[in-house]
Scaffold this motif. Structure first.
Motif, mmCIF file in Angstrom:
data_model
loop_
_atom_site.group_PDB
_atom_site.id
_atom_site.type_symbol
_atom_site.label_atom_id
_atom_site.label_comp_id
_atom_site.label_asym_id
_atom_site.label_seq_id
_atom_site.Cartn_x
_atom_site.Cartn_y
_atom_site.Cartn_z
ATOM 1 N N GLY A 136 0.838 -1.197 0.000
ATOM 2 C CA GLY A 136 0.000 0.000 0.000
ATOM 3 C C GLY A 136 0.871 1.244 0.000
ATOM 4 N N TYR A 137 0.318 2.341 -0.505
ATOM 5 C CA TYR A 137 1.082 3.582 -0.595
ATOM 6 C C TYR A 137 0.221 4.763 -0.157
ATOM 7 C CZ TYR A 137 4.405 0.886 -3.368
ATOM 8 O OH TYR A 137 5.317 -0.066 -3.789
ATOM 9 N N GLN A 138 0.895 5.781 0.348
ATOM 10 C CA GLN A 138 0.214 7.021 0.710
ATOM 11 C C GLN A 138 0.998 8.220 0.181
ATOM 12 O OE1 GLN A 138 -0.259 7.036 4.940
ATOM 13 N NE2 GLN A 138 1.903 6.804 5.382
ATOM 14 N N LEU A 139 0.279 9.304 -0.095
ATOM 15 C CA LEU A 139 0.869 10.534 -0.622
ATOM 16 C C LEU A 139 0.622 11.650 0.380
ATOM 17 C CD1 LEU A 139 2.124 12.255 -2.950
ATOM 18 C CD2 LEU A 139 -0.196 12.556 -3.796
ATOM 19 N N ASN A 140 1.707 12.131 0.980
ATOM 20 C CA ASN A 140 1.620 13.204 1.986
ATOM 21 C C ASN A 140 0.590 12.884 3.073
ATOM 22 O OD1 ASN A 140 3.502 14.721 0.496
ATOM 23 N ND2 ASN A 140 1.889 15.636 -0.732
#
Length: 197
Positions: free
Chosen positions: A179-183
């Motif tokens: 999984g990834y998150q942006l800011n």
């Protein structure tokens, strides 16, 4: 003795006993008119009207100042709202673009896990993969930590469960898809298997 008063005026006879200072006696009509216009009785109503005018002008000035302040505040709010919306649109566009790239990253990782007979080719692929992940990191993309972490439904998406004596209850046992998150905003939840639910 007759003396000319002016070019446009007719000759007027001045009495002999009048002083010769150049003063010309005024006619009675002119004296009465002048006295009538300078009377104190007629100026009193004008002076009484001036405070009312002044109050009206003060009220109009206060209304205009209030309108100006309101419009300035509205414009400031509009400017801030526009800047905030512009920033949000940028984040949405960026996260959508990154979410389209993430499957490519997944496929790249799977390819890197397979055996390769050519060492130089593998080294080149690793460099390309590193440059891709570095570019994502510069844009503010971070991988969500999952394996061994307590299950968090805001970050993780549980697709299966496993029984494990080594792991505690509701701990992520295995990551099936990163999984990834942006800011700080989740772009894609980590797909995980949870131990001992």
């Amino acid at each position: 003795m007759i003396r000319k008063v002016g070019k446009k005026e007719k000759d007027k006879e001045i009495p002999k006993d009048a002083p010769e200072t150049g003063d010309i006696p005024l006619e009675e009509e002119n004296v009465q008119t002048a006295a009538g216009t300078c009377g104190a009785d007629e100026t009193a109503p004008e002076e009484a009207a001036k405070p009312d005018e002044l109050e009206e002008l003060k009220k109009a000035n206060a209304d205009l100042s209030d309108k100006l302040l309101r419009q300035m505040a509205e414009f400031d709010n509009f400017r801030k709202r526009t800047a905030r919306e512009k920033e949000e649109i940028g984040i949405v566009a960026k996260s959508k673009c990154i979410s389209e790239i993430l499957p490519v990253v997944d496929n790249f990782e799977r390819a890197m896990q397979s055996e390769c007979a050519d060492g130089e080719f593998r080294k080149g692929m690793e460099l390309i993969f590193k440059s891709l992940t570095d570019a994502l990191t510069k844009m503010g993309v971070e991988e969500i930590k999952a394996e061994g972490e307590p299950f968090n439904p805001d970050l993780h998406y549980a697709v299966s469960t496993v029984e494990s004596e080594e792991l505690g209850s509701n701990v992520v046992a295995n990551v099936l898809q990163k999984g990834y998150q942006l800011n700080g905003k989740v772009i894609r939840h980590a797909m995980v298997a949870v131990a001992n639910p």
